[in-house]
Design an enzyme around this catalytic site. Structure first.
Site, short mmCIF file in Angstrom:
data_model
loop_
_atom_site.label_atom_id
_atom_site.label_comp_id
_atom_site.label_asym_id
_atom_site.label_seq_id
_atom_site.Cartn_x
_atom_site.Cartn_y
_atom_site.Cartn_z
N GLY A 6 0.85 -1.20 0.00
CA GLY A 6 0.00 0.00 0.00
C GLY A 6 0.87 1.24 0.00
O GLY A 6 0.59 2.22 0.66
N ASP A 32 1.84 -2.04 -4.42
CA ASP A 32 0.45 -1.57 -4.35
C ASP A 32 -0.36 -2.30 -5.42
O ASP A 32 0.20 -3.03 -6.24
CB ASP A 32 0.39 -0.04 -4.55
CG ASP A 32 -0.78 0.59 -3.76
OD1 ASP A 32 -0.52 1.43 -2.88
OD2 ASP A 32 -1.94 0.16 -4.00
N ILE A 33 -1.66 -2.06 -5.41
CA ILE A 33 -2.55 -2.78 -6.32
C ILE A 33 -2.31 -2.32 -7.77
O ILE A 33 -2.62 -3.04 -8.72
CB ILE A 33 -4.03 -2.55 -5.91
CG1 ILE A 33 -4.98 -3.43 -6.74
CG2 ILE A 33 -4.43 -1.08 -6.07
CD1 ILE A 33 -5.20 -4.79 -6.17
N ASP A 49 -1.85 -7.58 -4.89
CA ASP A 49 -3.24 -7.46 -4.41
C ASP A 49 -3.30 -8.15 -3.06
O ASP A 49 -3.18 -9.38 -2.99
CB ASP A 49 -4.20 -8.15 -5.42
CG ASP A 49 -5.66 -8.11 -4.91
OD1 ASP A 49 -6.54 -8.55 -5.65
OD2 ASP A 49 -5.87 -7.66 -3.75
N TYR A 139 -15.27 1.51 8.35
CA TYR A 139 -13.82 1.70 8.52
C TYR A 139 -13.43 1.57 9.99
O TYR A 139 -12.53 0.80 10.34
CB TYR A 139 -13.45 3.08 8.00
CG TYR A 139 -12.04 3.53 8.25
CD1 TYR A 139 -11.77 4.54 9.17
CD2 TYR A 139 -10.96 2.97 7.56
CE1 TYR A 139 -10.47 4.97 9.40
CE2 TYR A 139 -9.67 3.39 7.79
CZ TYR A 139 -9.43 4.40 8.71
OH TYR A 139 -8.14 4.84 8.93
N LYS A 143 -11.28 -1.37 11.82
CA LYS A 143 -10.03 -1.06 12.54
C LYS A 143 -10.11 -1.57 13.98
O LYS A 143 -9.13 -2.06 14.53
CB LYS A 143 -9.76 0.45 12.52
CG LYS A 143 -9.33 0.99 11.16
CD LYS A 143 -8.01 0.36 10.69
CE LYS A 143 -7.52 0.94 9.39
NZ LYS A 143 -6.23 0.34 8.94
N ILE A 169 -3.96 12.89 9.37
CA ILE A 169 -2.57 13.24 9.08
C ILE A 169 -2.49 14.31 8.00
O ILE A 169 -3.13 14.21 6.95
CB ILE A 169 -1.78 11.98 8.67
CG1 ILE A 169 -1.70 11.05 9.90
CG2 ILE A 169 -0.39 12.34 8.17
CD1 ILE A 169 -0.91 9.80 9.70
C1 VAH Z 1 -9.83 9.05 7.69
N1 VAH Z 1 -7.56 9.93 7.49
O1 VAH Z 1 -10.22 10.19 7.70
C2 VAH Z 1 -8.35 8.80 7.96
C3 VAH Z 1 -8.09 8.64 9.43
C4 VAH Z 1 -8.55 9.53 11.72
C5 VAH Z 1 -8.80 9.70 10.26
O2 VAH Z 1 -8.42 7.36 9.85
O3 VAH Z 1 -10.57 8.11 7.49
#
Ligand code: VAH
Length: 320
Positions: A6, A32-33, A49, A139, A143, A169
């Site tokens: 990635g 990466d893919i 992949d 997401y 996680k 970030i």
């Molecule tokens: C997002 N940049 O916005 C990522 C991150 C805390 C945010 O996990 O999904």
């Protein structure tokens, strides 16, 4: 050999640069893919992949990596558009890499979690390492599950897998990949290109943010720490700054006086941001492996503008 899976993404791009600077370009394999926009001429690159175990076996058997960094994932906003794909990629991709890492006796594995593992009932101020976690994005759910899976592979199989709950970030070298915190990068591109920015989060939406230099330094510090100093094998809280769009706009105006910001209501990403913490308590990371961020909001703003001013890339008609 060190392998990054990635490597085209916002974090993967900069991990590749940092690891190649540290260990030598030929020792760090990017993958990466698909091929990156700009061909990787610094060191070995492979198309991989992460959902195809045969593709992973080819990668692991060819390079016999001592360290693997798994950055391939679908982020929060995109994940809400394609929930099943997000779950498949984020969970099965992780399971594939953990299994192959065991099989090929990889010494250390890095996998990023996120402050997205926290949800609407999590305390929002100085969110602690251990607390209520009720994420309501695919997401965030993936996680949270991924953290438990990493801890399981460590405790049951002894795999030295390490993880950080990244905040949003901010960086300039590569575009963010479809997250809720992407505004904090786009704002700089628009400030320089057009002098104004229509922000998809409300002015006072405070979120934990981190400058990429600090994120990379923290990641490498975690990966270098002696295994017996790490008390947490799910994922470490990592805090940088608690920043809102209005705070960032105020800092930008100090350098670009004519800059203006407007706010659009009802963007679906607002609902996601509203479930996340305002600020994070990262005492465990500071205790276990000496974590300490360096960049203030003024440092970030100055560094972003100084670097973007000469590097605004227009790719496919969009500034990235
Ligand atoms: C997002 N940049 O916005 C990522 C991150 C805390 C945010 O996990 O999904």
């Amino acid at each position: 050999q060190i392998v990054i899976i990635g490597s085209n993404g916002q974090i993967g791009t900069e991990l590749a640069i940092a690891l190649r600077t540290k260990f030598g370009a030929q020792r760090v394999v990017t993958s990466d893919i698909r091929a990156p926009h700009v061909p990787d001429t610094d060191g070995p690159f492979e198309i991989v992949d992460v959902l195809d175990r045969k593709s992973l076996h080819l990668l692991f058997s060819k390079y016999r990596p001592t360290q693997v960094y798994l950055l391939a994932a679908m982020l929060s906003a995109t994940g809400e558009k394609y929930p099943r794909q997000a779950w498949e990629l984020n969970i099965n991709g992780l399971l594939n890499v953990l299994d192959l890492s065991l099989e090929y006796e990889v010494k250390r594995v890095f996998w990023p979690s996120s402050i997205a593992v926290f949800g609407p009932n999590t305390p929002k101020i100085d969110t602690p390492q251990y607390t209520v976690m009720d994420p309501n994005t695919v997401y965030g759910i993936s996680k949270l599950a991924g953290e438990r899976i990493c801890e399981y592979y460590h405790n049951r199989y002894g795999l030295d897998v390490r993880s950080i709950r990244y905040p949003g970030i901010i960086s300039w070298k590569a575009a963010p990949g479809g997250g809720t915190t992407d505004y904090a990068v786009h704002i700089f591109h628009e400030a320089l290109k057009t002098g104004t920015y229509l922000c998809f989060l409300s002015a006072d939406t405070k979120l934990p943010m981190l400058y990429m230099d600090d994120a990379i330094d923290g990641t490498l510090a975690l990966m270098e720490a002696p295994a017996n100093t790490l008390k947490i094998r799910s994922s470490y809280n990592l805090a940088g700054l608690s920043i809102s769009p209005a705070m960032l706009a105020d800092e930008i105006v100090k350098i670009l006086p004519g800059f203006t910001i407007t706010y659009e209501a009802n963007d679906p990403r607002q609902a996601i941001a509203d479930t996340w913490p305002n600020s994070i308590d990262d005492a465990e990371a500071r205790r276990d492996w000496g974590w300490a961020p360096r960049f203030s909001i003024a440092d970030i703003t100055a560094d972003m503008i100084a670097n973007l001013k000469d590097n605004i890339h227009i790719v496919d008609g969009k500034s990235i």
